[in-house]
Design an enzyme around this catalytic site. Structure first.
Site, PDB file in Angstrom:
ATOM      1  N   SER A 272      41.331  56.686  41.946  1.00 47.25           N
ATOM      2  CA  SER A 272      41.195  57.358  40.658  1.00 47.25           C
ATOM      3  C   SER A 272      40.447  56.455  39.685  1.00 47.25           C
ATOM      4  O   SER A 272      40.946  55.393  39.306  1.00 47.25           O
ATOM      5  CB  SER A 272      42.572  57.696  40.096  1.00 47.25           C
ATOM      6  OG  SER A 272      42.421  58.250  38.816  1.00 47.25           O
TER       7      SER A 272
ATOM      8  N   HIS B 238      39.499  66.487  38.637  1.00 48.40           N
ATOM      9  CA  HIS B 238      40.824  67.028  38.295  1.00 48.40           C
ATOM     10  C   HIS B 238      40.813  67.390  36.811  1.00 48.40           C
ATOM     11  O   HIS B 238      40.823  66.518  35.954  1.00 48.40           O
ATOM     12  CB  HIS B 238      41.853  65.928  38.610  1.00 48.40           C
ATOM     13  CG  HIS B 238      43.262  66.271  38.261  1.00 48.40           C
ATOM     14  ND1 HIS B 238      44.271  65.327  38.230  1.00 48.40           N
ATOM     15  CD2 HIS B 238      43.861  67.445  37.918  1.00 48.40           C
ATOM     16  CE1 HIS B 238      45.411  65.898  37.896  1.00 48.40           C
ATOM     17  NE2 HIS B 238      45.188  67.186  37.692  1.00 48.40           N
TER      18      HIS B 238
ATOM     19  N   ASP C 163      39.488  62.095  36.599  1.00 44.80           N
ATOM     20  CA  ASP C 163      40.465  62.778  35.736  1.00 44.80           C
ATOM     21  C   ASP C 163      39.868  63.158  34.393  1.00 44.80           C
ATOM     22  O   ASP C 163      39.482  62.285  33.611  1.00 44.80           O
ATOM     23  CB  ASP C 163      41.651  61.834  35.477  1.00 44.80           C
ATOM     24  CG  ASP C 163      42.526  61.672  36.695  1.00 44.80           C
ATOM     25  OD1 ASP C 163      42.870  62.689  37.321  1.00 44.80           O
ATOM     26  OD2 ASP C 163      42.870  60.518  37.019  1.00 44.80           O
TER      27      ASP C 163
HETATM   28  C1  DX5 Z   1      47.370  61.338  35.971  1.00 45.68           C
HETATM   29  C2  DX5 Z   1      46.100  61.421  36.749  1.00 45.68           C
HETATM   30  C3  DX5 Z   1      46.060  60.546  37.932  1.00 45.68           C
HETATM   31  C4  DX5 Z   1      46.060  59.079  37.604  1.00 45.68           C
HETATM   32  C5  DX5 Z   1      46.690  58.362  38.755  1.00 45.68           C
HETATM   33  O1  DX5 Z   1      47.310  62.248  34.929  1.00 45.68           O
HETATM   34  O2  DX5 Z   1      45.895  62.752  37.201  1.00 45.68           O
HETATM   35  O3  DX5 Z   1      44.954  60.856  38.762  1.00 45.68           O
HETATM   36  O4  DX5 Z   1      44.770  58.581  37.386  1.00 45.68           O
HETATM   37  O5  DX5 Z   1      46.867  57.055  38.399  1.00 45.68           O
HETATM   38  P1  DX5 Z   1      47.941  56.123  39.128  1.00 45.68           P
HETATM   39  O6  DX5 Z   1      47.571  56.064  40.564  1.00 45.68           O
HETATM   40  O7  DX5 Z   1      47.794  54.831  38.405  1.00 45.68           O
HETATM   41  O8  DX5 Z   1      49.306  56.758  38.917  1.00 45.68           O
HETATM   42 ZN    ZN Z   2      44.355  63.125  38.700  1.00 48.34          ZN
END
Ligand code: DX5
Ligand code: ZN
Length: 224
Positions: free
Chosen positions: A9, A67, A36
């Site tokens: 991400s 996303h 994201d």
């Molecule tokens: C949260 C996002 C995730 C986030 C995950 O709202 O959708 O994709 O970036 O980050 P980690 O892996 O640090 O929980």
């Molecule tokens: Zn995400």
């Protein structure tokens, strides 16, 4: 048979060194970039939009898995596709006409995904599962990286797997939030196909090696 996919991400990347971080992911065992988008309305945080995604597209040699944590995503689908999205995921909770929005995503040529917040039951997607390329199980409340994995995601992954098996579709199960080496095996054994990992990759001492380790974890293989 195919191994699970790893989608780092980029929210957790260093934006002052985006080129360096993308080059690391390009050279790594990662499969996708997880991107994201947050609007400050659907979630209490704001990230970035199409222009930054266009820049990322130029840097990335792997697909962009976008996303959308935004209200009224149907207004922007074509523009995210034009910016370079290969997978476009909208939230169940943000789409009163989800079936129509899924068709709209597919018409652009992108793969279509639906994300479920932690409180949303897997069964809500059963009526349209055959339309979906991907279901994203949120294992944190969306809005921020670096949160703790919510374990109720595990039975939800299993339930989705059952629904997908019954309907005999090729829908991928993606798990997003708090995923790392400590819980990846459990998540994969429950039936996940795509692991999103932000902090656990970018904040680790050796991000590329962490990606390799996540990729090498045994668990579940699947037909495509
Ligand atoms: C949260 C996002 C995730 C986030 C995950 O709202 O959708 O994709 O970036 O980050 P980690 O892996 O640090 O929980
Ligand atoms: Zn995400």
């Amino acid at each position: 048979m195919k191994k699970h996919l790893i989608a780092p991400s980029v929210l957790a990347a260093n934006f002052a060194h985006l080129e360096r971080d993308f080059e690391m992911v390009n050279q790594s065992d990662a499969d996708w970039y997880h991107v994201d988008v947050m609007d400050g309305r659907f979630v209490p945080n704001i990230s970035f939009g199409m222009d930054i995604i266009s820049t990322m597209k130029k840097l990335a040699s792997k697909p962009l898995d976008v996303h959308l944590m935004i209200v009224e995503p149907e207004k922007y689908i074509e523009r995210f596709r034009d910016a370079g999205a290969d997978v476009i995921t909208v939230h169940y909770e943000a789409c009163p006409h989800l079936h129509r929005t899924i068709q709209q995503i597919k018409e652009t040529g992108a793969k279509a995904g639906v994300a479920l917040n932690p409180h949303t039951d897997a069964s809500v997607l059963e009526p349209i599962i055959e339309e979906l390329d991907l279901v994203c199980v949120m294992s944190v409340n969306p809005g921020f990286g670096g949160q703790k994995f919510i374990y109720s995601a595990i039975p939800k992954i299993k339930k989705l797997k059952e629904i997908i098996t019954i309907h005999n579709t090729k829908t991928l199960i993606e798990v997003d939030g708090g995923v790392g080496l400590q819980n990846a095996e459990k998540i994969l054994q429950a039936g996940a196909n795509v692991l999103v990992a932000g902090s656990s990759v970018f904040k680790s001492e050796n991000p590329s090696q962490t990606i390799t380790k996540l990729k090498e974890i045994g668990g579940y293989t699947f037909h495509v």
